[in-house]
Scaffold this motif. Structure first.
Motif, PDB file in Angstrom:
ATOM      1  N   ALA A  12      -8.521   0.928  -1.170  1.00  0.00           N
ATOM      2  CA  ALA A  12      -7.013   1.495  -1.217  1.00  0.00           C
ATOM      3  C   ALA A  12      -6.783   2.757  -0.061  1.00  0.00           C
ATOM      4  O   ALA A  12      -5.537   2.965   0.159  1.00  0.00           O
ATOM      5  CB  ALA A  12      -6.574   2.344  -2.710  1.00  0.00           C
ATOM      6  N   SER A  62       2.392   2.219   3.202  1.00  0.00           N
ATOM      7  CA  SER A  62       2.921   1.288   4.049  1.00  0.00           C
ATOM      8  C   SER A  62       4.380   1.738   4.373  1.00  0.00           C
ATOM      9  O   SER A  62       4.991   1.329   5.354  1.00  0.00           O
ATOM     10  CB  SER A  62       2.943  -0.127   3.532  1.00  0.00           C
ATOM     11  OG  SER A  62       1.440  -0.618   3.552  1.00  0.00           O
ATOM     12  N   GLY A  72      -0.777  -0.515  -4.492  1.00  0.00           N
ATOM     13  CA  GLY A  72      -1.806  -0.292  -3.612  1.00  0.00           C
ATOM     14  C   GLY A  72      -3.161   0.574  -3.964  1.00  0.00           C
ATOM     15  O   GLY A  72      -4.038   0.656  -3.116  1.00  0.00           O
ATOM     16  N   THR A 109      -0.721  -3.663   7.284  1.00  0.00           N
ATOM     17  CA  THR A 109      -1.634  -3.648   5.942  1.00  0.00           C
ATOM     18  C   THR A 109      -3.152  -3.476   6.328  1.00  0.00           C
ATOM     19  O   THR A 109      -3.332  -3.452   7.297  1.00  0.00           O
ATOM     20  CB  THR A 109      -1.492  -5.449   5.737  1.00  0.00           C
ATOM     21  OG1 THR A 109      -2.249  -5.707   4.461  1.00  0.00           O
ATOM     22  CG2 THR A 109      -2.049  -6.325   6.790  1.00  0.00           C
ATOM     23  N   ASN A 154      -5.446   1.730   5.650  1.00  0.00           N
ATOM     24  CA  ASN A 154      -4.247   0.955   6.021  1.00  0.00           C
ATOM     25  C   ASN A 154      -4.314   0.455   7.629  1.00  0.00           C
ATOM     26  O   ASN A 154      -5.180   0.759   8.110  1.00  0.00           O
ATOM     27  CB  ASN A 154      -3.000   1.659   5.770  1.00  0.00           C
ATOM     28  CG  ASN A 154      -1.718   0.610   5.465  1.00  0.00           C
ATOM     29  OD1 ASN A 154      -1.765  -0.399   5.749  1.00  0.00           O
ATOM     30  ND2 ASN A 154      -0.587   1.060   4.596  1.00  0.00           N
ATOM     31  N   ARG A 157       0.676  -1.183  -0.087  1.00  0.00           N
ATOM     32  CA  ARG A 157       0.064  -0.065  -0.100  1.00  0.00           C
ATOM     33  C   ARG A 157       0.884   1.271   0.053  1.00  0.00           C
ATOM     34  O   ARG A 157       1.862   1.231   0.449  1.00  0.00           O
ATOM     35  CB  ARG A 157      -0.889   0.092   1.233  1.00  0.00           C
ATOM     36  CG  ARG A 157      -2.065  -1.084   1.162  1.00  0.00           C
ATOM     37  CD  ARG A 157      -2.876  -1.192   2.098  1.00  0.00           C
ATOM     38  NE  ARG A 157      -3.761  -2.041   2.199  1.00  0.00           N
ATOM     39  CZ  ARG A 157      -5.016  -2.140   1.763  1.00  0.00           C
ATOM     40  NH1 ARG A 157      -5.618  -0.903   1.558  1.00  0.00           N
ATOM     41  NH2 ARG A 157      -5.983  -3.071   1.283  1.00  0.00           N
TER      42      ARG A 157
END
Length: 446
Positions: free
Chosen positions: A101, A51, A203, A95, A104, A48
């Protein structure tokens, strides 16, 4: 600091970036988890967009408390579980799984991949953050790079032997998620011809959401399997801890049938062992387990309950109808990739096509999960229970929501943890009986 109740959920940390979840919260979770664990922490991240920055923020939090971060690299959630089990360290996976999208989050585990939930650490983490994390007055920790994907792949392949099987044509749809990174490493050298779909890590999920539980996200895979004449199709979710299967005709294979198939294989290796399943798994599973000399144990939906009951019963395997598969040989953690290897081995050892192979594990007709928004969850459940309670030969239980077993089928109606929803799953002897029971329950609910 933003409102933590929006992001620290029952089983993980998750939210919209940056409105709900940002670097400050992620860093605070890292510091609180390190302080609670009193240990170094192994970390894996997905693809992502946020991330990498969340990995940096989490690592800043951990190292600020004097503990090291073992960076196991880019990978799937089950790579994080493997790293936690192999190194016997607490683990963190950055994650948001199959979420869209804009989300997170973090999945945390104790050493040996033991789950961290609201009652086993997340509540304490939230309390620590809200009260103010004490400043560590010693030396800072360090970030140590230790890629573990190759070790993970070798370990999975040591658990399932695919040498000697017939060569298979396999289509795999990673949905631009972590399956696109992990599958080539795990499948390297195996007797399969792999057709990759959406293996590019992205992502933003440009092709479809990485959530194979939603039928619309399987359409491309189904078409490719039919078009290419493949033996089987595999679909992974965003963090690749779940695996879904379509047969050679492009038809989805019910996850309960995969639970029964893998249970049969594990019982052949460990006769008489226990298999764990949840309240919405097909009743074919305990039947097939008994026929293969195993014991069954039933639990609530959710990985914390599955792993807890597996530990209690020393179960060799556990499976959920959501596509999560848990293995004693994998620290009782869930791994879609190991499940995929079992399915490929079973298919490759058989002369049957996938549709015929799984037919022996599919005995009943299921509705799939039907969600309904209701004003009063408890009152609606009580109304449904009262409606069915007076009938003869009816069994009811409240292990997880309401389960009602009738002569020709059963249903489970359970509340969502996060929304005013009731989730209905129905299974019956045939399509007509299933539809009749489904419609009867929905008429009460709606």
């Amino acid at each position: 600091m933003q409102d933590l109740s929006k992001v620290i959920k029952a089983y993980d940390v998750r939210g919209v970036v940056p409105d709900e979840l940002d670097d400050a919260i992620v860093g605070a979770v890292g510091a609180a988890f390190a302080r609670l664990a009193q240990n170094d922490i192994v970390v894996v991240r997905d693809m992502r967009t946020s991330s990498p920055q969340f990995l940096a923020a989490f690592a800043e939090g951990v190292t600020s408390q004097g503990y090291d971060v073992i960076d196991a690299g880019l990978g799937s959630t089950d790579l994080a579980y493997f790293a936690s089990g192999k190194l016997d360290l607490p683990g963190a996976m950055i994650t948001a799984s199959h979420n869209p999208a804009k989300y997170n989050g973090l999945k945390l585990c104790w050493p040996g991949a033991k789950p961290v939930g609201q009652d086993t650490g997340l509540g304490q983490i939230r309390q620590l953050i809200e009260e103010g994390i004490p400043v560590h007055d010693g030396a800072r920790g360090s970030i140590i790079a230790r890629p573990m994907a190759d070790d993970y792949a070798a370990y999975l392949n040591s658990l399932v032997n695919l040498t000697g099987i017939r060569r298979l044509k396999v289509v795999a749809d990673a949905g631009n998620g972590m399956g696109g990174h992990m599958a080539p490493i795990v499948f390297a050298g195996l007797p399969i011809d792999l057709t990759p779909m959406y293996f590019e890590l992205d992502g933003s999920f440009p092709n479809h959401e990485a959530n194979p539980l939603d039928p619309k996200n399987l359409i491309d895979l189904q078409a490719k399997v039919r078009e290419s004449g493949a033996d089987i199709g595999l679909a992974f979710d965003g963090d690749a801890d779940r695996c879904f299967v379509v047969d050679e005709n492009g038809e989805p294979v019910p996850p309960s049938a995969i639970v029964a198939l893998i249970a049969t294989r594990e019982l052949a290796k460990a006769p008489g062992s226990t298999i764990v399943y949840n309240v919405i798994t097909s009743r074919a599973v305990p039947e097939i387990v008994a026929e293969n000399g195993g014991q069954s144990a039933r639990t609530r939906v959710g990985h914390v309950f599955m792993k807890s009951l597996m530990a209690e019963t020393d179960a060799v395997f556990g499976g959920e109808h959501s596509g999560h598969y848990y293995f004693r040989d994998f620290w009782r953690a869930d791994t879609g990739m190991l499940a995929a290897l079992h399915v490929l081995a079973a298919l490759g050892e058989s002369d049957l096509p996938m549709s015929k192979l799984v037919a022996q594990y599919s005995r009943y007709t299921a509705s799939g999960e039907i969600n309904t928004e209701v004003a009063g969850v408890a009152a609606t459940l009580a109304k449904v229970e009262e409606h069915f309670a007076g009938r003869e030969d009816v069994e009811l239980d409240r292990m997880d929501g309401l389960t009602v077993v009738l002569a020709t089928g059963w249903f489970n109606l359970r509340p969502s943890n996060t929304e005013p929803l009731l989730r209905l799953n129905v299974e019956a002897d045939n399509e007509t009986a299933m539809a009749d029971l489904r419609d009867e329950v929905l008429a009460l609910v709606r």
